[in-house]
Design a protein around this motif. Structure first.
Motif, short mmCIF file in Angstrom:
data_model
loop_
_atom_site.label_atom_id
_atom_site.label_comp_id
_atom_site.label_asym_id
_atom_site.label_seq_id
_atom_site.Cartn_x
_atom_site.Cartn_y
_atom_site.Cartn_z
N ALA A 71 0.84 -1.20 0.00
CA ALA A 71 0.00 0.00 0.00
C ALA A 71 0.87 1.24 0.00
O ALA A 71 2.01 1.23 0.50
CB ALA A 71 -0.90 -0.02 1.23
N ARG A 72 0.32 2.31 -0.57
CA ARG A 72 1.07 3.57 -0.59
C ARG A 72 0.12 4.75 -0.78
O ARG A 72 -0.97 4.60 -1.30
CB ARG A 72 2.11 3.58 -1.72
CG ARG A 72 1.50 3.66 -3.11
CD ARG A 72 2.55 3.77 -4.21
NE ARG A 72 1.95 4.03 -5.47
CZ ARG A 72 1.32 3.16 -6.24
NH1 ARG A 72 1.23 1.90 -5.86
NH2 ARG A 72 0.79 3.51 -7.38
N PHE A 73 0.58 5.91 -0.32
CA PHE A 73 -0.12 7.14 -0.65
C PHE A 73 0.08 7.35 -2.14
O PHE A 73 1.20 7.27 -2.64
CB PHE A 73 0.45 8.31 0.15
CG PHE A 73 -0.13 9.62 -0.27
CD1 PHE A 73 -1.47 9.91 -0.05
CD2 PHE A 73 0.66 10.55 -0.91
CE1 PHE A 73 -2.01 11.12 -0.47
CE2 PHE A 73 0.13 11.77 -1.33
CZ PHE A 73 -1.21 12.05 -1.10
N ASP A 74 -0.99 7.64 -2.88
CA ASP A 74 -0.88 7.74 -4.33
C ASP A 74 -1.06 9.15 -4.87
O ASP A 74 -0.25 9.60 -5.66
CB ASP A 74 -1.91 6.81 -5.00
CG ASP A 74 -1.71 6.73 -6.49
OD1 ASP A 74 -0.68 6.14 -6.91
OD2 ASP A 74 -2.54 7.27 -7.24
N HIS A 75 -2.15 9.83 -4.49
CA HIS A 75 -2.36 11.15 -5.08
C HIS A 75 -3.24 12.05 -4.23
O HIS A 75 -3.92 11.62 -3.32
CB HIS A 75 -2.95 11.03 -6.50
CG HIS A 75 -4.32 10.44 -6.57
ND1 HIS A 75 -4.54 9.11 -6.85
CD2 HIS A 75 -5.55 10.99 -6.42
CE1 HIS A 75 -5.84 8.88 -6.88
NE2 HIS A 75 -6.48 10.00 -6.61
N VAL A 76 -3.21 13.32 -4.61
CA VAL A 76 -4.08 14.37 -4.10
C VAL A 76 -4.98 14.76 -5.26
O VAL A 76 -4.48 15.02 -6.36
CB VAL A 76 -3.25 15.58 -3.62
CG1 VAL A 76 -4.16 16.69 -3.13
CG2 VAL A 76 -2.26 15.18 -2.55
N GLY A 77 -6.30 14.79 -5.05
CA GLY A 77 -7.24 15.05 -6.14
C GLY A 77 -7.85 16.43 -6.10
O GLY A 77 -8.23 16.93 -5.04
#
Length: 151
Positions: A71-77
């Motif tokens: 798992a990982r932090f992926d994006h800011v929307g």
């Protein structure tokens, strides 16, 4: 900067991630949805309660949401009034395009933001009403990044 409406984590097990975040932060979740983009089947869910939302995506290996290495932090929307114009602006600012849903009929794009090890997602503002109907039916409209950005 507003127009911001969510953060996203890609996860190998969406139910486990939902449970962990529920226990750790007290957040509540909508029911996960299954969808397909191109050759990739994936699952997606958002927190309830309104912006900012937490999004979880469980996608297959070699997809834009590959969590095969964990798992990982992926994006800011962010909402935008024009994904292509917003993408050009981000590229001009040194954030290269990583993936576009536009060729698949989905008006969104991910741009790499290497300084934080994540991506920025631009989502066409025209999709907001459908988003709110699905994930936040009692919610109020949110501004786009274009309406609030100072440049």
């Amino acid at each position: 900067m507003t127009g911001f409406y969510h953060v996203c984590f890609v996860v190998p097990d969406i139910e486990r991630a939902m449970d962990d975040l529920r226990r750790a932060a007290g957040v509540e979740w909508s029911a996960p949805a299954s969808d397909r983009l191109g050759e990739w089947d994936y699952r997606i869910v958002f927190t309830t309660g309104g912006p900012p939302f937490i999004e979880l995506i469980e996608g297959p290996s070699d997809s834009p949401w590959d969590a095969s290495k964990g798992a990982r932090f992926d994006h800011v929307g962010f909402w935008t009034s024009d994904v292509r114009q917003g993408s050009r602006r981000l590229e001009d600012e040194g954030m290269p395009l990583d993936f576009s849903g536009c060729p698949y009929g989905r008006p969104f794009a991910y741009h790499r933001m290497d300084s934080v090890g994540a991506r920025v997602e631009l989502v066409d503002f025209a999709r907001q009403a459908d988003f709110l109907d699905r994930w936040h039916p009692d919610g109020k409209p949110m501004p786009s990044i274009d309406e609030t950005s100072t440049g």
